[in-house]
Scaffold this motif. Structure first.
Motif, PDB file in Angstrom:
ATOM      1  N   THR A  11       0.792  -1.230   0.000  1.00  0.00           N
ATOM      2  CA  THR A  11       0.000   0.000   0.000  1.00  0.00           C
ATOM      3  C   THR A  11       0.825   1.281   0.000  1.00  0.00           C
ATOM      4  N   HIS A  12       2.145   1.164  -0.191  1.00  0.00           N
ATOM      5  CA  HIS A  12       2.935   2.394  -0.174  1.00  0.00           C
ATOM      6  C   HIS A  12       4.124   2.281  -1.118  1.00  0.00           C
ATOM      7  N   CYS A  13       3.889   2.637  -2.392  1.00  0.00           N
ATOM      8  CA  CYS A  13       4.927   2.610  -3.415  1.00  0.00           C
ATOM      9  C   CYS A  13       4.953   3.939  -4.156  1.00  0.00           C
ATOM     10  N   HIS A  14       6.142   4.414  -4.472  1.00  0.00           N
ATOM     11  CA  HIS A  14       6.319   5.637  -5.257  1.00  0.00           C
ATOM     12  C   HIS A  14       6.917   5.272  -6.610  1.00  0.00           C
ATOM     13  N   ILE A  15       6.395   5.879  -7.661  1.00  0.00           N
ATOM     14  CA  ILE A  15       6.970   5.697  -8.990  1.00  0.00           C
ATOM     15  C   ILE A  15       7.092   7.061  -9.658  1.00  0.00           C
ATOM     16  N   GLY A  16       7.914   7.146 -10.694  1.00  0.00           N
ATOM     17  CA  GLY A  16       8.040   8.406 -11.427  1.00  0.00           C
ATOM     18  C   GLY A  16       9.112   8.322 -12.494  1.00  0.00           C
ATOM     19  N   LEU A  17       9.063   9.285 -13.387  1.00  0.00           N
ATOM     20  CA  LEU A  17      10.066   9.378 -14.446  1.00  0.00           C
ATOM     21  C   LEU A  17      11.161  10.378 -14.110  1.00  0.00           C
ATOM     22  N   HIS A  18      10.903  11.256 -13.138  1.00  0.00           N
ATOM     23  CA  HIS A  18      11.870  12.289 -12.777  1.00  0.00           C
ATOM     24  C   HIS A  18      12.334  12.172 -11.330  1.00  0.00           C
ATOM     25  N   LYS A  19      11.738  11.251 -10.592  1.00  0.00           N
ATOM     26  CA  LYS A  19      12.162  10.938  -9.223  1.00  0.00           C
ATOM     27  C   LYS A  19      11.802   9.480  -8.963  1.00  0.00           C
ATOM     28  N   TYR A  20      12.615   8.805  -8.193  1.00  0.00           N
ATOM     29  CA  TYR A  20      12.432   7.389  -7.907  1.00  0.00           C
ATOM     30  C   TYR A  20      12.602   6.553  -9.174  1.00  0.00           C
ATOM     31  N   GLU A  21      11.751   5.562  -9.404  1.00  0.00           N
ATOM     32  CA  GLU A  21      11.937   4.617 -10.509  1.00  0.00           C
ATOM     33  C   GLU A  21      10.639   4.470 -11.298  1.00  0.00           C
TER      34      GLU A  21
END
Length: 257
Positions: A11-21
């Protein structure tokens, strides 16, 4: 995936193209660890939620997500992103907007039946602002992130103020990887009884596991953030474990099992 007796939802995942993965890296880790579904939590400072929308659309019934919108939004952006499939919004526990209605974000979430992923610290959860939210929106689904923001060395008296919030039936809480409140390395020694105290206060049906990927990679790592709590809680019933590691999240975030 591993052969588990119940669904696993992170229930706690971060994704992105300019931060993280990017989302493809998360999917790799989910497949490796045997995680079936995940909730994508927008990272702070980013109010462009299109990448989350695209990830949801490309992976049917795999993801739910919590948006972030501008602080001066009057509820219009909240509605627009909700119409595109975003099921929640991320707000600081004491958040107040900069528009004409300081409670516009909370109010829009309540009107749209969104889930609010509540970022906080133990002291902020005791603030007059959050107390007002609890009073004004008793039916709003609130999920407290990171066990309220506890850290290694947490004072159990301080933590008791967090578990006391269980009196509010609309509130659920995330059990993170234990590296958030235990000294590294894993496997952890001298584990404080936070999981037990949380289970006693909230019950399994109001607790959901969340890895905090990818920041967890700097702690015990994604796989261990799941495996250590699963092993640690092997003394509770299989049904309770099923709720904590999957069913609670599926119910709150409306993910089909």
């Amino acid at each position: 995936m591993t052969d588990r007796e119940f669904d696993i939802v992170d229930t706690h995942c971060h994704i992105g193209l300019h931060k993280y993965e990017p989302v493809e890296v998360l999917l790799y880790h989910m497949e490796r660890a045997g995680v079936d579904q995940a909730v994508l939590i927008q990272y702070m400072g980013n109010s462009d939620n299109l990448y989350l929308v695209n990830a949801i659309e490309a992976n049917p019934n795999r993801f739910a997500a919590a948006m972030i919108v501008a602080e001066d939004d009057d509820g219009s952006a909240v509605r627009a992103w909700a119409e595109q499939g975003i099921a929640g919004i991320r707000l600081l526990a004491d958040f107040r907007g900069r528009g004409s209605d300081p409670l516009a974000h909370w109010r829009a979430a309540a009107e749209l039946d969104l889930v609010v992923s509540v970022f906080s610290r133990p002291d902020i959860l005791q603030s007059s602002e959050f107390t007002e939210v609890l009073r004004l929106f008793p039916d709003l689904s609130l999920v407290i992130e990171h066990l309220g923001g506890v850290k290694p060395g947490v004072d159990l008296d301080e933590f008791a103020a967090i578990t006391a919030l269980a009196q509010h039936e609309n509130l659920t809480i995330k059990l993170p990887g234990f590296g958030e409140f235990c000294d590294l390395p894993c496997p952890f020694a001298n584990v404080p009884p936070l999981a037990e105290l949380t289970l006693e206060a909230f019950g399994a049906q109001r607790i959901m596991w969340g890895s905090d990927w990818p920041p967890v990679s700097t702690r015990e790592g994604f796989d261990n953030s799941l495996e250590f709590p699963l092993t640690y809680l092997d003394n509770i019933s299989a049904e309770e474990r099923a709720w904590i590691f999957g069913k609670t999240a599926q119910q709150v975030w409306k993910l089909e099992g």
